[in-house]
Design an enzyme around this catalytic site. Sequence first.
Site, PDB file in Angstrom:
ATOM      1  CB  ALA A   1       0.690  -6.676  -8.447  1.00  0.00           C
ATOM      2  CD  GLU A   2       1.449  -2.043  -4.252  1.00  0.00           C
ATOM      3  OE1 GLU A   2       2.202  -2.309  -3.296  1.00  0.00           O
ATOM      4  OE2 GLU A   2       1.835  -2.020  -5.446  1.00  0.00           O
TER       5      GLU A   2
ATOM      6  CD  GLN B   1       4.970  -4.592   1.930  1.00  0.00           C
ATOM      7  OE1 GLN B   1       5.840  -3.891   1.441  1.00  0.00           O
ATOM      8  NE2 GLN B   1       5.170  -5.864   2.209  1.00  0.00           N
ATOM      9  CG  PHE B   2       5.121   1.678   3.730  1.00  0.00           C
ATOM     10  CD1 PHE B   2       5.301   2.179   5.014  1.00  0.00           C
ATOM     11  CD2 PHE B   2       5.870   0.581   3.334  1.00  0.00           C
ATOM     12  CE1 PHE B   2       6.202   1.598   5.888  1.00  0.00           C
ATOM     13  CE2 PHE B   2       6.776  -0.012   4.197  1.00  0.00           C
ATOM     14  CZ  PHE B   2       6.941   0.501   5.478  1.00  0.00           C
TER      15      PHE B   2
ATOM     16  N   GLY C   1       1.881   5.367   0.579  1.00  0.00           N
ATOM     17  CA  GLY C   1       2.367   5.915  -0.680  1.00  0.00           C
ATOM     18  C   GLY C   1       2.329   4.936  -1.828  1.00  0.00           C
ATOM     19  CG  PHE C   2       3.921   1.353  -1.631  1.00  0.00           C
ATOM     20  CD1 PHE C   2       4.769   2.383  -2.012  1.00  0.00           C
ATOM     21  CD2 PHE C   2       4.412   0.367  -0.798  1.00  0.00           C
ATOM     22  CE1 PHE C   2       6.088   2.424  -1.571  1.00  0.00           C
ATOM     23  CE2 PHE C   2       5.727   0.396  -0.352  1.00  0.00           C
ATOM     24  CZ  PHE C   2       6.572   1.432  -0.741  1.00  0.00           C
TER      25      PHE C   2
ATOM     26  CG  HIS D   1       8.196   3.765   3.112  1.00  0.00           C
ATOM     27  ND1 HIS D   1       8.768   4.134   1.922  1.00  0.00           N
ATOM     28  CD2 HIS D   1       8.370   2.422   3.210  1.00  0.00           C
ATOM     29  CE1 HIS D   1       9.272   3.073   1.325  1.00  0.00           C
ATOM     30  NE2 HIS D   1       9.040   2.018   2.086  1.00  0.00           N
TER      31      HIS D   1
END
Length: 341
Positions: A74-75, A97-98, A100-101, A144
């Site tokens: 849950a960003e 984590q990446f 794009g998130f 990513h």
Amino acid sequence: MNDMTTSFSDSAVMVEKKASLLEAVNLALHRAMAEDENVVVLGEDVGVNGGVFRATAGLRDAFGFKRVIDSPLAETMIGGLAVGMAAQGLKPVIEIQFLGFVYAAMEHLVSHASRLRNRTRGRLTCPMVLRSPMGAGIRAPEHHSESIEAMFAHIPGLRVVIPSSPARAYGLLLAAIDDPDPVVFLEPTRLYRMNPQPLKDDGRRLPLDTCFTLREGGDLTLVSWGASVHETLQAADRLAEQGVSAEVIDVACIKPLDLDTLEASVRKTGRCVIVHEAPRTCGVGAEIAASLYERALLDLQAPIQRVAAPDIPPPLYRLEHLYMPGVEDILAACDTVLNYA
């Protein structure tokens, strides 16, 4: 992970060993957490698993679950928690984590983290760091592989840092964690395990907001940051074989920009090529070029050239080599400025 990241106590006594950029990040996190109990790490899989790339390996064992916190996927929550923690005296280092998130966390970065000092007239600050791998070149899907540093740089109140070597990753991350305001710290995924270099875990901070001149030259200036520094240095080597002396500058901190260093170099060489992996339109290269035109127009002997990715999402890995600026692309731009009449 090799023995460089087994524990902070081991790394603290090392004289000098070779470290990758990934290991340098890990060492910096170990040292920052050992020096300041207010530093906490938060993100998806950062604790038990040590992060998707193992950048946080060993932190949970060294500092416990209260300071190395595995979050839900849950960003939005991660971003909001970090702002609250920072406002109350902690120094959260969150991992997305990446890159794009990150969009789900942008609401908290843009509307709260970047404005907290101004909104409270200095009563509150937001000493948080957002870490994330960035960029293509690892054969991953589009979310990513993104390079969206210009999006962050456009937000007043955010500092944006992109290291391109283990030593700069180590020193700049320590300085970012010390900063009383929010820092977006983007780590080029393609460089994570490339070219380990000698690194001393001595806690030395590098200055933020400063460009690094990696190579002196007098014929033209090559400006880059992040993973593209790798190809830029290769292009400079190729130019040297042709008798062309290229000055190579790693911007490192793209917000705020160290325009004084860039201006001085361009006034000396009279020619400039800017290289970045992000899409060309409204990229940071455009801001650098516009600023150099304002400051040093009469010293330029050719129009500034930009070498960048096309304005499309990162493609599937079979086409990555066509998407990312390569050495030949940089050399073609250099040929344009060197032969401009």
